[in-house]
Design an enzyme around this catalytic site. Structure first.
Site, PDB file in Angstrom:
ATOM      1  N   SER A  69     -47.869  -4.613  21.341  1.00 11.80           N
ATOM      2  CA  SER A  69     -47.946  -5.002  19.930  1.00 11.80           C
ATOM      3  C   SER A  69     -48.616  -3.874  19.163  1.00 11.80           C
ATOM      4  CB  SER A  69     -48.763  -6.275  19.744  1.00 11.80           C
ATOM      5  OG  SER A  69     -49.037  -6.465  18.360  1.00 11.80           O
ATOM      6  N   TYR A 110     -56.109 -10.943  21.624  1.00 13.01           N
ATOM      7  CA  TYR A 110     -54.698 -10.518  21.702  1.00 13.01           C
ATOM      8  C   TYR A 110     -54.598  -8.991  21.696  1.00 13.01           C
ATOM      9  CZ  TYR A 110     -49.750 -10.163  20.306  1.00 13.01           C
ATOM     10  OH  TYR A 110     -48.412  -9.851  20.237  1.00 13.01           O
TER      11      TYR A 110
END
Ligand code: NAP
Length: 247
Positions: A142, A156
């Site tokens: 990401s 995350y």
């Protein structure tokens, strides 16, 4: 359709919807036989399988929770055993949990690291046992590993940043076997995880250069390039598919 991946066998984790489904379909379009894992959405996984079979390629969906390392390894071994080879692994399944630091529990930490870090590690370990020269490992990370513009992303972002180290170290380690290892970092991509008409979309769009979300097919195109013969000299690299979010 072209035939860049004719005769290749690919496994995409989390291929029942979103980016993983787009990747599975694109690899099949390029000629690969494609296996995909899913956690809950059996019907949708079967739908992707049907689409691939209609396009004339072999396809199978395997239920394998990425939080369970044995299930992940079994899925890899099953595909290699049944189809007789293993060429492309796409570590796509991800756990996405946003919360302020003090509200994150140890269980949430374990679950996120299990799915986002341990699963790619064990899947890759299993896959390379079956791979020959020309093998491809492609991790889906990401862009928040590179640019932290919103609060709540600590867990995350940390888990996705681990994939940068894994990708570089394995790129080095597996280069001698002509296996490449790369990381594709999507930015905001229109899936159920992050819909382009969601409440934060306008703010997110403002951080990109292109002013809009990616379509899952945009991420799949980068994966297909790395998986194909034209990607042969790229390894240990990170490609941001994020509309300029990290500029
Ligand atoms: P999504 O639409 O929520 O789809 C997730 C896929 O992963 C589904 O096929 C789901 O299977 C599967 N999955 C989830 N947890 C799993 C588990 N524990 N075991 C096995 N499969 C599991 O997500 P997405 O947006 O396509 O995201 C795909 C990847 O891209 C993730 O790694 C995510 O972190 C990354 N990413 C996404 C964005 C974005 O904006 N969308 C941005 C950057 C990075 P079921 O259908 O069975 O639940």
């Amino acid at each position: 359709m072209n035939n860049a991946l004719d005769g290749k066998v690919a496994l995409v984790t989390g291929g029942s919807r979103g980016i993983g489904a787009a990747v599975a379909l694109r690899l099949a379009e390029e000629g690969a036989d494609v296996a995909l894992t899913f956690q809950r959405s059996q019907q949708r996984a079967e739908g992707v399988v049907d689409q691939i079979k209609t396009a004339g390629r072999r396809a199978v969906a395997v239920r394998a929770d990425s939080a369970d390392p044995a299930a992940v390894v079994d899925a890899v071994d099953q595909v290699a055993g049944e189809w007789g080879r293993f060429d492309i692994l796409v570590n796509n399944a991800g756990a996405f949990l946003l919360n302020p630091l003090e509200e994150l529990s140890l269980d949430e930490f374990e679950q996120t690291v299990a799915v986002n870090v341990r699963a790619p590690f064990v899947a890759t370990q299993a896959a390379v046992r079956h791979m020959s020269a020309g093998g491809r490992i492609i991790n889906i990370g990401s862009n928040v590993a590179e640019r932290a513009v919103f609060p709540g992303f600590s867990l995350y972002a940390m888990s996705k940043t681990a994939l940068i180290g894994l990708t570089k170290a394995l790129g080095r380690e597996l280069g001698g076997r002509a296996i490449t290892v790369n990381l594709v970092n999507p930015g905001a991509t229109d899936t159920e995880l992050n819909p382009a008409d969601g409440p934060n979309a306008e703010t997110i769009n403002g951080f990109t250069a292109l002013g809009h979300y990616a379509d899952p097919a945009d991420v799949a195109a980068a994966v297909a390039f790395l998986a194909g013969p034209d990607g042969r000299y790229i390894t240990g690299a990170t490609i941001n598919v994020d509309g300029g979010f990290t500029i």
